[in-house]
Design a protein around this motif. Sequence first.
Motif, PDB file in Angstrom:
ATOM      1  N   ALA A 164      21.951  36.010  17.597  1.00 44.84           N
ATOM      2  CA  ALA A 164      22.686  35.027  18.392  1.00 44.84           C
ATOM      3  C   ALA A 164      21.709  33.923  18.783  1.00 44.84           C
ATOM      4  O   ALA A 164      20.795  34.142  19.563  1.00 44.84           O
ATOM      5  CB  ALA A 164      23.279  35.685  19.632  1.00 44.84           C
ATOM      6  N   VAL A 165      21.914  32.732  18.214  1.00 41.97           N
ATOM      7  CA  VAL A 165      21.039  31.602  18.518  1.00 41.97           C
ATOM      8  C   VAL A 165      21.477  30.982  19.848  1.00 41.97           C
ATOM      9  O   VAL A 165      22.665  30.769  20.072  1.00 41.97           O
ATOM     10  CB  VAL A 165      21.125  30.553  17.393  1.00 41.97           C
ATOM     11  N   HIS A 171      20.770  27.652  22.252  1.00 40.00           N
ATOM     12  CA  HIS A 171      20.104  26.353  22.348  1.00 40.00           C
ATOM     13  C   HIS A 171      20.548  25.644  23.614  1.00 40.00           C
ATOM     14  O   HIS A 171      21.431  26.116  24.324  1.00 40.00           O
ATOM     15  CB  HIS A 171      20.414  25.511  21.103  1.00 40.00           C
ATOM     16  N   SER A 187      22.515  23.000  25.823  1.00 38.26           N
ATOM     17  CA  SER A 187      23.773  22.267  25.685  1.00 38.26           C
ATOM     18  C   SER A 187      23.638  20.863  26.249  1.00 38.26           C
ATOM     19  O   SER A 187      24.404  19.980  25.910  1.00 38.26           O
ATOM     20  CB  SER A 187      24.883  23.005  26.422  1.00 38.26           C
ATOM     21  N   ASP A 188      22.671  20.649  27.129  1.00 38.89           N
ATOM     22  CA  ASP A 188      22.441  19.317  27.683  1.00 38.89           C
ATOM     23  C   ASP A 188      21.324  18.650  26.891  1.00 38.89           C
ATOM     24  O   ASP A 188      20.545  19.316  26.217  1.00 38.89           O
ATOM     25  CB  ASP A 188      22.050  19.429  29.162  1.00 38.89           C
ATOM     26  N   SER A 209      19.390  15.597  22.077  1.00 34.56           N
ATOM     27  CA  SER A 209      20.438  16.577  21.781  1.00 34.56           C
ATOM     28  C   SER A 209      20.873  16.343  20.343  1.00 34.56           C
ATOM     29  O   SER A 209      20.895  15.210  19.881  1.00 34.56           O
ATOM     30  CB  SER A 209      21.609  16.478  22.752  1.00 34.56           C
ATOM     31  N   ALA A 221      24.459  26.144  14.505  1.00 34.65           N
ATOM     32  CA  ALA A 221      24.799  27.523  14.852  1.00 34.65           C
ATOM     33  C   ALA A 221      24.535  27.763  16.330  1.00 34.65           C
ATOM     34  O   ALA A 221      23.801  27.014  16.963  1.00 34.65           O
ATOM     35  CB  ALA A 221      23.966  28.508  14.023  1.00 34.65           C
ATOM     36  N   GLY A 222      25.131  28.801  16.852  1.00 33.87           N
ATOM     37  CA  GLY A 222      24.717  29.327  18.137  1.00 33.87           C
ATOM     38  C   GLY A 222      25.498  28.886  19.352  1.00 33.87           C
ATOM     39  O   GLY A 222      26.510  28.219  19.279  1.00 33.87           O
ATOM     40  N   ILE A 223      24.932  29.305  20.499  1.00 31.56           N
ATOM     41  CA  ILE A 223      25.537  29.129  21.810  1.00 31.56           C
ATOM     42  C   ILE A 223      24.734  28.075  22.558  1.00 31.56           C
ATOM     43  O   ILE A 223      23.514  28.080  22.498  1.00 31.56           O
ATOM     44  CB  ILE A 223      25.441  30.451  22.605  1.00 31.56           C
ATOM     45  N   GLY A 224      25.389  27.206  23.302  1.00 30.68           N
ATOM     46  CA  GLY A 224      24.686  26.220  24.119  1.00 30.68           C
ATOM     47  C   GLY A 224      24.611  26.675  25.563  1.00 30.68           C
ATOM     48  O   GLY A 224      25.552  27.258  26.071  1.00 30.68           O
ATOM     49  N   ALA A 225      23.481  26.419  26.221  1.00 30.21           N
ATOM     50  CA  ALA A 225      23.353  26.745  27.636  1.00 30.21           C
ATOM     51  C   ALA A 225      22.641  25.606  28.332  1.00 30.21           C
ATOM     52  O   ALA A 225      21.799  24.931  27.743  1.00 30.21           O
ATOM     53  CB  ALA A 225      22.580  28.046  27.824  1.00 30.21           C
ATOM     54  N   LYS A 226      22.992  25.381  29.602  1.00 31.97           N
ATOM     55  CA  LYS A 226      22.486  24.208  30.317  1.00 31.97           C
ATOM     56  C   LYS A 226      21.144  24.504  30.963  1.00 31.97           C
ATOM     57  O   LYS A 226      21.024  25.456  31.724  1.00 31.97           O
ATOM     58  CB  LYS A 226      23.497  23.798  31.384  1.00 31.97           C
ATOM     59  N   ASN A 259      20.871  33.198  29.283  1.00 31.25           N
ATOM     60  CA  ASN A 259      21.714  33.622  28.168  1.00 31.25           C
ATOM     61  C   ASN A 259      20.970  34.558  27.234  1.00 31.25           C
ATOM     62  O   ASN A 259      21.551  35.512  26.719  1.00 31.25           O
ATOM     63  CB  ASN A 259      22.229  32.406  27.398  1.00 31.25           C
TER      64      ASN A 259
END
Lengths: 337, 348
Positions: B153-154, B156, B158-159, B187, B192-197, B205
């Motif tokens: 699970a990548v 990265h 999000s901001d 940005s 791929a993957g999930i973004g987190a702030k 995460n």
Amino acid sequence: MPSRRMPVVDIALRDVPAVAATPPDRKRVLARLRLTNSSFRTLTLLASILVLVILGGVIIALIEGSLPALRQFGFGFLVSERWNPVTENFGALAPIYGTVVTSIIAMMIAVPFGLLIAVFLTELCPPWLRRPIGIAIELLAGIPSIIYGIWGLFVFAPFLQRTLQPALIDLFGPIPVLSTLFAGPPYGIGTLTAGLILAIMVLPFITSISRDVFEAVPPVLKEAAYGLGCTTWEVVRYVVIPFARVGVTGGVMLGLGRALGETMAVTFVIGNAHRISGSLLAPGTTISATIANEFTEALGDLYTSSLVALGLILFVITFFVLAIARYMLMRIERRIG
Amino acid sequence: MNVYKALIAAGALVAASVAPAAAADISGAGATFPYPIYAKWADTYKKETGIGLNYQSIGSGGGIKQILAKTVTFGASDAPLKPEELTKNGLVQFPMVMGGIVPVVNVDGIKPGELVIDGPTLGKIFLGEVKTWNDAAIQKLNPGLKLPSQAIAVVHRSDGSGTTFNFTDYLSKVSPEWKSKVGSATSVEWPAGIGAKGNEGVANNVAQTKGSIGYVEYAYAKQNKLPHTKMVNKDGKTVAPEMASFQAAAASADWNSVPGYGVIITDQPGAGTWPITTATWILMYKTPADVATSKAALEFFAWAYEKGDKMAEDLDYIPMPANVVKSVEATWTAEIKDPSGKPLFTAR
């Protein structure tokens, strides 16, 4: 009482000494009353106009801010999935898709549960249990959305990653369409998780409005139905729900309005990925989550403008949803009133 | 951001702004990455001189906007401005402090520093091409480790962020495919993957998601005790993220090769060099409107260069090398002037 027949101006004059009650004074008092009256009217009018000015200002600012993006991408902005800050190529489809899909999931869960709770509270609940459940529902509505977000990320998402998501993947794996809808890997967070959190958040709205309209059903109708030998199920199905239909729809729309615009809780659990995936378990994004995430660091006019344009789209969507909700509620009020 | 550190820093800034000001307070805005050290320096400087610094950590993009709008004495950015942008707006740019970016992982049975990854593999993971932990590309680099068949699970940002800018710059240097498909910016369009702030979002995460990999500032990895990886650097040597390998990267960089010191120190040569090392920059006007406050700001920066190294290292930042400081101070004298043409700063 004689004073009841007296003109207003004479009542006003009663408090001043009798000698002063000459015609010129009467005129002055009348003028003062008129002035108070008209200035009060102006004040209320100004306060009301202020609402229109603010709303108009927001609309104008949104349109003005989104013009550069709309001019650059045109209609393609609505149907493009690209969101590439490097090449400044932006499209709103992924956030629109995420917003709509999470809201649909939330509604599919919250509407049946909300109605079940409302029916239980109004028709079946023992009186001593009614207040605790009612208060609990209202407390649920009062929890700030950031709390849902933190709880979602730290407790709910890891729980789903261990339990619900692997189960869904195994369960639907052999079934053709559903296997795409629930394709792995289980991240914990994702579109489905965001929809579930939203369902919990809009549940109190739907429950409390449904409860109120159910309570507004005239007892005589229900009593007549019971008198004819109807079961509780039949009373609810054929008397209560048809009578409250429009009001319930209004409540559902209000809940939908909240689900569409919810930002913080969704941002925490949706995964913030600008992609449209066939799988509900995959990360996605919503309009409000995108704006919240990217506005502070949006470099360049086109990037900022694209985010404002997303805001405009959300504004239009929620405006229509809330307009329908108001219309429905207006109709039920007229019928009850 | 580490909550404890953030609280101290916030407290320091509040204290600094509440105390009676002996001189005009310096105002700055920008990058979140150096906020803890700027706040620490500001607090200590206030105690020594009575001059306060009000720094708003609103992000690099915000910092650039604020300095262009002339609402602050200085802006701060994790991504350097291009030389032509500096000239166009009459700005001076110089690096203030450095940090390292480390990949962090959450894989059952993998302890901090156990997993080794090289640049091309990292690029393939973030492109979504290497999908499981026991992929041959990862296994080859870690012959002694038993890797699970779990999906990767990548995670990265999000901001928009300077961390992302440096991380994607590194991937662009080591992976031609990354360069052509994604590129580097604050940005990007993540394949791929999930973004987190924020760094804290990525750190959380990764900590919450089994089988995940993310990238954070070294300080976050260290304070949250996330299992970091080792990296294979440009010279083909395996290095651990630590002060020495970050400093090696800083020392090997040719700071004067780009105007405005806009050297991105990722993928530097040298046997002991950590490949993803970054600097953070300050932006000021060549002819500032508020001469007195700008002068005070330069004196603060000079003080931080001279006396702030220990504080920086305590917070896991890397101080600028002495030769770079000397060069930066010469730039101030040569370029930042009051309307009459007199330099605002002269080196002691």
